[in-house]
Design an enzyme around this catalytic site. Sequence first.
Site, short mmCIF file in Angstrom:
data_model
loop_
_atom_site.label_atom_id
_atom_site.label_comp_id
_atom_site.label_asym_id
_atom_site.label_seq_id
_atom_site.Cartn_x
_atom_site.Cartn_y
_atom_site.Cartn_z
N LYS A 1 2.63 -12.15 5.05
CA LYS A 1 3.59 -12.27 3.94
C LYS A 1 4.36 -13.58 4.06
O LYS A 1 4.52 -14.32 3.10
CB LYS A 1 4.57 -11.10 3.93
CG LYS A 1 3.92 -9.77 3.57
CD LYS A 1 4.97 -8.66 3.45
CE LYS A 1 4.35 -7.30 3.65
NZ LYS A 1 3.28 -6.96 2.72
N GLY B 1 0.81 -1.22 0.00
CA GLY B 1 0.00 0.00 0.00
C GLY B 1 0.84 1.27 0.00
O GLY B 1 0.48 2.27 -0.65
N ASN B 2 1.99 1.23 0.68
CA ASN B 2 2.82 2.44 0.79
C ASN B 2 3.45 2.84 -0.54
O ASN B 2 3.93 3.96 -0.69
CB ASN B 2 3.90 2.23 1.85
CG ASN B 2 4.85 1.13 1.46
OD1 ASN B 2 4.46 -0.03 1.33
ND2 ASN B 2 6.09 1.49 1.22
N LYS C 1 -4.21 -8.85 1.19
CA LYS C 1 -3.82 -8.91 -0.22
C LYS C 1 -2.66 -9.89 -0.47
O LYS C 1 -2.56 -10.46 -1.55
CB LYS C 1 -3.46 -7.52 -0.76
CG LYS C 1 -2.23 -6.88 -0.15
CD LYS C 1 -1.19 -6.54 -1.16
CE LYS C 1 0.09 -6.00 -0.58
NZ LYS C 1 0.41 -6.02 0.81
N LYS D 1 -10.89 -6.16 11.85
CA LYS D 1 -10.22 -5.17 11.00
C LYS D 1 -11.00 -3.85 10.95
O LYS D 1 -12.09 -3.78 10.39
CB LYS D 1 -10.09 -5.79 9.60
CG LYS D 1 -9.35 -4.96 8.63
CD LYS D 1 -7.91 -5.41 8.49
CE LYS D 1 -7.18 -4.45 7.56
NZ LYS D 1 -5.78 -4.35 7.81
P1 ADP Z 1 2.38 -3.64 2.99
O1 ADP Z 1 1.51 -2.47 2.69
O2 ADP Z 1 3.57 -3.71 2.09
O3 ADP Z 1 1.64 -4.95 3.11
P2 ADP Z 1 2.81 -3.83 5.90
O4 ADP Z 1 2.93 -2.63 6.78
O5 ADP Z 1 1.57 -4.64 5.99
O6 ADP Z 1 3.07 -3.31 4.41
O7 ADP Z 1 4.05 -4.83 6.15
C1 ADP Z 1 5.40 -4.37 6.13
C2 ADP Z 1 5.87 -3.98 7.52
O8 ADP Z 1 5.98 -5.14 8.35
C3 ADP Z 1 7.24 -3.37 7.60
O9 ADP Z 1 7.18 -1.99 7.37
C4 ADP Z 1 7.71 -3.71 9.02
O10 ADP Z 1 7.62 -2.58 9.85
C5 ADP Z 1 6.71 -4.75 9.51
N1 ADP Z 1 7.28 -5.94 10.14
C6 ADP Z 1 6.70 -6.59 11.19
N2 ADP Z 1 7.40 -7.66 11.55
C7 ADP Z 1 8.48 -7.72 10.73
C8 ADP Z 1 9.60 -8.63 10.61
N3 ADP Z 1 9.73 -9.69 11.41
N4 ADP Z 1 10.51 -8.38 9.65
C9 ADP Z 1 10.38 -7.30 8.83
N5 ADP Z 1 9.35 -6.42 8.89
C10 ADP Z 1 8.40 -6.62 9.82
MG MG Z 2 0.17 -5.45 4.63
#
Ligand code: ADP
Ligand code: MG
Length: 317
Positions: free
Chosen positions: A278, A12-13, A216, A132
């Site tokens: 993820k 999303g970012n 997603k 959510k």
């Molecule tokens: P997106 O919009 O890409 O799905 P998210 O915010 O849902 O982004 O997921 C990415 C974020 O997950 C990163 O910015 C990080 O801060 C966070 N994060 C949480 N746990 C971890 C981890 N174990 N390793 C790396 N990032 C992590």
């Molecule tokens: Mg996400």
Amino acid sequence: MTKKLIAIALGGNMILQKGQPKTYEQQMENLRKATDVIINVIKKGYGVILTHGNGPQVGNILVQQKSGVAEGIPGQPLSICGAMSQGQIGFMIQTALEERLYEHEIHDKRVVAIITRAVVNHKDSAFKEPTKPIGPFYSEEEAIKLHQETKDTYINDAGRGFRKVVPSPIPLEILEGPTIRRCVEEGDIVIAVGGGGIPVSLENGTFVDVDAVIDKDRATEVLATQIDADILMLLTDVSNAYLNYGEENQQKIEKIEISKLKEMFDEGHFAKGSMRPKVESAIQFIEYGGSLSIITSPENAIAALDDKSGTRVVKKI
Ligand code: ADP
Ligand code: MG
């Protein structure tokens, strides 16, 4: 078919960052940068399916629904807002990508955006406990009134006000999967599964929309598996998944076998709602026969494909 297929999820970012103006122009500027990586992947000869988040966009559309009520325009349900966001973001990615293709003198590619539905089971345990938060904030009185009128659940969201919460069930199948596959096979670049897809469930022989949101990354994995993609690439704002993330002893995960990553997953290293889905998707894609899952940032994506960067998940090293 000889060409390798890659499903790429855009975080999303990459479309809109916190604090940025929520304008069309700002989102296009972000997307023009984000499309660099796609051009490089296309130049490597992959067939490409792009998926994307929709959090900020669908949030704004929901706020617009709320203010429209004062003008006598009824608010549309979440499913419709999800479809609107797929159209909006799909069109923006399409426009940004076509500009770049033209610049790079790639003239034989069509970019299509497909409104996509994801099937969920209405018996999914997530429906028992909506978690959510979505859409606009309300006062406590407004939330109570809305709850009485609609039976929707409202919670106090981190002290910021009351918001509707919806369930986040597991996606089982992407209904448009076969169409998506056919388009990529013919050489189209396909944008699909926006915001995890519009959740639908089977009732009396037809698919009806349900009030929920789908992760997603999970939905991208389901699509990638369904269409027999070779690579699942989840792009976000960190270069790798980490162990002990955010702590002094944090450790980058680079190339890793699923059995090892599963152990780390079970130890609870990955935060719910961000990295956990993820990692779970990356594991599942390989378990279901995919050859490579990648979690990385756009900057590292090409190096990750060359086996030099990012978290790369494989069956056996
Ligand atoms: P997106 O919009 O890409 O799905 P998210 O915010 O849902 O982004 O997921 C990415 C974020 O997950 C990163 O910015 C990080 O801060 C966070 N994060 C949480 N746990 C971890 C981890 N174990 N390793 C790396 N990032 C992590
Ligand atoms: Mg996400």
